[in-house]
Design a protein around this motif. Structure first.
Motif, PDB file in Angstrom:
ATOM      1  N   LEU A  97       0.835  -1.202   0.000  1.00 53.22           N
ATOM      2  CA  LEU A  97       0.000   0.000   0.000  1.00 53.22           C
ATOM      3  C   LEU A  97       0.866   1.247   0.000  1.00 53.22           C
ATOM      4  CD1 LEU A  97      -2.819   1.383   0.400  1.00 53.22           C
ATOM      5  CD2 LEU A  97      -2.381   1.226   2.864  1.00 53.22           C
ATOM      6  N   LEU A  98       0.480   2.212  -0.811  1.00 55.58           N
ATOM      7  CA  LEU A  98       1.140   3.514  -0.851  1.00 55.58           C
ATOM      8  C   LEU A  98       0.085   4.568  -0.541  1.00 55.58           C
ATOM      9  CD1 LEU A  98       3.965   4.680  -1.583  1.00 55.58           C
ATOM     10  CD2 LEU A  98       3.063   5.116  -3.866  1.00 55.58           C
ATOM     11  N   ALA A  99       0.299   5.332   0.524  1.00 59.90           N
ATOM     12  CA  ALA A  99      -0.660   6.361   0.931  1.00 59.90           C
ATOM     13  C   ALA A  99      -0.002   7.729   0.874  1.00 59.90           C
ATOM     14  CB  ALA A  99      -1.166   6.082   2.345  1.00 59.90           C
ATOM     15  N   THR A 127       6.068   1.300  -7.677  1.00 57.67           N
ATOM     16  CA  THR A 127       4.947   0.404  -7.910  1.00 57.67           C
ATOM     17  C   THR A 127       4.434  -0.169  -6.591  1.00 57.67           C
ATOM     18  OG1 THR A 127       5.839  -0.221 -10.058  1.00 57.67           O
ATOM     19  CG2 THR A 127       4.215  -1.701  -9.083  1.00 57.67           C
ATOM     20  N   ALA A 128       3.117  -0.089  -6.400  1.00 57.95           N
ATOM     21  CA  ALA A 128       2.481  -0.664  -5.225  1.00 57.95           C
ATOM     22  C   ALA A 128       1.196  -1.354  -5.654  1.00 57.95           C
ATOM     23  CB  ALA A 128       2.174   0.419  -4.188  1.00 57.95           C
ATOM     24  N   GLU A 129       0.780  -2.345  -4.860  1.00 56.84           N
ATOM     25  CA  GLU A 129      -0.450  -3.051  -5.201  1.00 56.84           C
ATOM     26  C   GLU A 129      -1.658  -2.128  -5.124  1.00 56.84           C
ATOM     27  OE1 GLU A 129      -1.137  -6.682  -3.143  1.00 56.84           O
ATOM     28  OE2 GLU A 129       0.854  -7.499  -3.557  1.00 56.84           O
ATOM     29  N   ARG A 130      -1.614  -1.176  -4.188  1.00 56.61           N
ATOM     30  CA  ARG A 130      -2.734  -0.264  -4.031  1.00 56.61           C
ATOM     31  C   ARG A 130      -2.221   1.105  -3.620  1.00 56.61           C
ATOM     32  NH1 ARG A 130      -7.259  -0.384   0.704  1.00 56.61           N
ATOM     33  NH2 ARG A 130      -8.746   1.056  -0.208  1.00 56.61           N
ATOM     34  N   ALA A 131      -2.819   2.163  -4.147  1.00 58.16           N
ATOM     35  CA  ALA A 131      -2.441   3.534  -3.794  1.00 58.16           C
ATOM     36  C   ALA A 131      -3.685   4.307  -3.370  1.00 58.16           C
ATOM     37  CB  ALA A 131      -1.776   4.230  -4.977  1.00 58.16           C
ATOM     38  N   VAL A 132      -3.579   5.068  -2.284  1.00 59.95           N
ATOM     39  CA  VAL A 132      -4.702   5.867  -1.793  1.00 59.95           C
ATOM     40  C   VAL A 132      -4.211   7.268  -1.459  1.00 59.95           C
ATOM     41  CG1 VAL A 132      -5.930   3.866  -0.859  1.00 59.95           C
ATOM     42  CG2 VAL A 132      -4.346   5.145   0.604  1.00 59.95           C
ATOM     43  N   THR A 133      -5.145   8.207  -1.474  1.00 62.85           N
ATOM     44  CA  THR A 133      -4.855   9.578  -1.061  1.00 62.85           C
ATOM     45  C   THR A 133      -5.675   9.883   0.185  1.00 62.85           C
ATOM     46  OG1 THR A 133      -4.452  10.280  -3.341  1.00 62.85           O
ATOM     47  CG2 THR A 133      -4.911  12.005  -1.725  1.00 62.85           C
ATOM     48  N   GLN A 172       3.294   8.271  12.213  1.00 65.41           N
ATOM     49  CA  GLN A 172       3.915   8.156  13.531  1.00 65.41           C
ATOM     50  C   GLN A 172       4.926   9.257  13.805  1.00 65.41           C
ATOM     51  OE1 GLN A 172       5.462   4.118  13.380  1.00 65.41           O
ATOM     52  NE2 GLN A 172       3.631   3.328  14.370  1.00 65.41           N
ATOM     53  N   THR A 173       5.021  10.234  12.912  1.00 60.39           N
ATOM     54  CA  THR A 173       5.951  11.343  13.117  1.00 60.39           C
ATOM     55  C   THR A 173       5.179  12.650  13.277  1.00 60.39           C
ATOM     56  OG1 THR A 173       6.186  11.701  10.736  1.00 60.39           O
ATOM     57  CG2 THR A 173       7.761  10.219  11.774  1.00 60.39           C
ATOM     58  N   VAL A 174       5.815  13.630  13.907  1.00 62.87           N
ATOM     59  CA  VAL A 174       5.166  14.920  14.159  1.00 62.87           C
ATOM     60  C   VAL A 174       5.024  15.717  12.873  1.00 62.87           C
ATOM     61  CG1 VAL A 174       5.334  17.094  15.434  1.00 62.87           C
ATOM     62  CG2 VAL A 174       6.021  14.951  16.526  1.00 62.87           C
ATOM     63  N   THR A 175       6.059  15.692  12.040  1.00 62.19           N
ATOM     64  CA  THR A 175       6.032  16.443  10.774  1.00 62.19           C
ATOM     65  C   THR A 175       6.268  15.486   9.616  1.00 62.19           C
ATOM     66  OG1 THR A 175       8.372  16.981  11.057  1.00 62.19           O
ATOM     67  CG2 THR A 175       6.764  18.620  11.799  1.00 62.19           C
ATOM     68  N   PRO A 176       5.274  14.669   9.268  1.00 57.57           N
ATOM     69  CA  PRO A 176       5.455  13.697   8.183  1.00 57.57           C
ATOM     70  C   PRO A 176       5.636  14.375   6.837  1.00 57.57           C
ATOM     71  CG  PRO A 176       3.154  13.825   8.812  1.00 57.57           C
ATOM     72  CD  PRO A 176       3.916  14.631   9.820  1.00 57.57           C
ATOM     73  N   GLN A 177       6.315  13.686   5.930  1.00 59.30           N
ATOM     74  CA  GLN A 177       6.593  14.236   4.609  1.00 59.30           C
ATOM     75  C   GLN A 177       5.455  14.032   3.619  1.00 59.30           C
ATOM     76  OE1 GLN A 177      10.353  12.287   3.724  1.00 59.30           O
ATOM     77  NE2 GLN A 177      11.472  14.109   4.360  1.00 59.30           N
ATOM     78  N   GLY A 178       4.402  13.342   4.048  1.00 63.24           N
ATOM     79  CA  GLY A 178       3.256  13.186   3.172  1.00 63.24           C
ATOM     80  C   GLY A 178       3.202  11.884   2.411  1.00 63.24           C
ATOM     81  N   LEU A 179       3.995  10.917   2.833  1.00 59.74           N
ATOM     82  CA  LEU A 179       4.020   9.631   2.137  1.00 59.74           C
ATOM     83  C   LEU A 179       4.189   8.502   3.145  1.00 59.74           C
ATOM     84  CD1 LEU A 179       4.187   8.059  -0.588  1.00 59.74           C
ATOM     85  CD2 LEU A 179       6.652   8.392  -0.482  1.00 59.74           C
ATOM     86  N   LEU A 180       3.318   7.508   3.058  1.00 59.97           N
ATOM     87  CA  LEU A 180       3.402   6.319   3.899  1.00 59.97           C
ATOM     88  C   LEU A 180       3.321   5.088   3.007  1.00 59.97           C
ATOM     89  CD1 LEU A 180       0.841   7.234   6.725  1.00 59.97           C
ATOM     90  CD2 LEU A 180       3.327   7.241   6.937  1.00 59.97           C
ATOM     91  N   ALA A 181       3.929   4.008   3.462  1.00 56.28           N
ATOM     92  CA  ALA A 181       3.850   2.765   2.699  1.00 56.28           C
ATOM     93  C   ALA A 181       3.785   1.583   3.651  1.00 56.28           C
ATOM     94  CB  ALA A 181       5.056   2.614   1.775  1.00 56.28           C
ATOM     95  N   VAL A 182       3.056   0.573   3.237  1.00 52.65           N
ATOM     96  CA  VAL A 182       3.041  -0.714   3.923  1.00 52.65           C
ATOM     97  C   VAL A 182       3.771  -1.682   3.011  1.00 52.65           C
ATOM     98  CG1 VAL A 182       1.629  -2.597   4.803  1.00 52.65           C
ATOM     99  CG2 VAL A 182       0.862  -0.228   5.079  1.00 52.65           C
ATOM    100  N   ALA A 183       4.809  -2.307   3.536  1.00 55.63           N
ATOM    101  CA  ALA A 183       5.669  -3.142   2.699  1.00 55.63           C
ATOM    102  C   ALA A 183       5.758  -4.552   3.236  1.00 55.63           C
ATOM    103  CB  ALA A 183       7.067  -2.538   2.606  1.00 55.63           C
TER     104      ALA A 183
END
Length: 212
Positions: free
Chosen positions: A14-16, A27-33, A44-55
């Motif tokens: 997953l790519l969020a 490439t990810a199986e699924r992408a969400v906004t 889990q961070t105070v100032t995230p960069q705007g991208l998360l992934a489940v790997a």
């Protein structure tokens, strides 16, 4: 970190991305906004960069890590009870940068694939063959541990020819008391180095000898 993971062949389930952040070319199986609020809740961070992934990443066995280290002509890097994930991640980063191919984390140590450790490694943990194990799986390997003082100066030890290089937690050191230890000489009055700094010194000394 996500790009580094993808470049190392890690499968992304997953790519969020946060609203307004461009989706990277991975490439990810699924992408969400996600909305800003939803993203902040998931991060889990105070100032995230705007991208998360489940790997999905496959850990290797201690035997596999040993074979990878041997094939690469390197000592196996062993972390014995290092509990600070920032230190574990920093050591992984130095190991990858120096060229060490494999690392074993012994019981009681921080998860090298935990979020903080992965961030501290800048994603380079995915370049290493990482296993979890115990001293019983390493007892036939000769090598060196580290000590803050009173041991053989590291310049005089055959680090590059060792089967393993072990680093212990700063509070209690190595749990294998039979392993010969090396010391990094320091200026008078300085008690010890941070374990991640000590690892960097030793790893790049090994690299220097192997490439000399």
């Amino acid at each position: 970190m996500v790009a580094e993971a993808a470049a190392c062949g890690v499968e992304l389930d997953l790519l969020a991305t946060r609203e307004g952040v461009a989706i990277p070319q991975v490439t990810a199986e699924r992408a969400v906004t996600l909305s800003e609020r939803a993203f902040a809740s998931a991060s889990q961070t105070v100032t995230p960069q705007g991208l998360l992934a489940v790997a999905r990443h496959q850990e290797v066995s201690v035997g596999d890590a040993r074979r990878v280290a041997r094939a690469g002509g390197w000592p196996l890097v062993v972390l014995d009870g290092i509990q600070d994930p920032g230190n574990v991640g920093a050591i992984c980063r130095s190991a990858a940068a120096a060229g060490a191919p494999a690392l074993v984390v012994l019981g009681g140590g921080a998860d090298p694939y935990g979020p903080k450790a992965v961030r501290a490694s800048a994603g380079t943990v995915f370049r290493l063959a990482v296993a979890r194990g115990d001293w019983g799986e390493l007892e036939d390997l000769h090598g060196y541990g580290t000590a803050p003082a009173g041991s053989l100066p590291f310049q005089e030890a055959d680090l590059a020819g060792a089967g393993l290089i072990a680093l212990g937690a700063e509070t209690h050191g190595l749990r294998d008391r039979h392993l010969p230890t090396v010391t990094i000489p320091m200026a008078p009055g300085v008690e010890s180095l941070n374990v991640a700094a000590a690892a960097a010194v030793l790893l790049f000394e090994i690299r220097r000898r192997l490439t000399a």
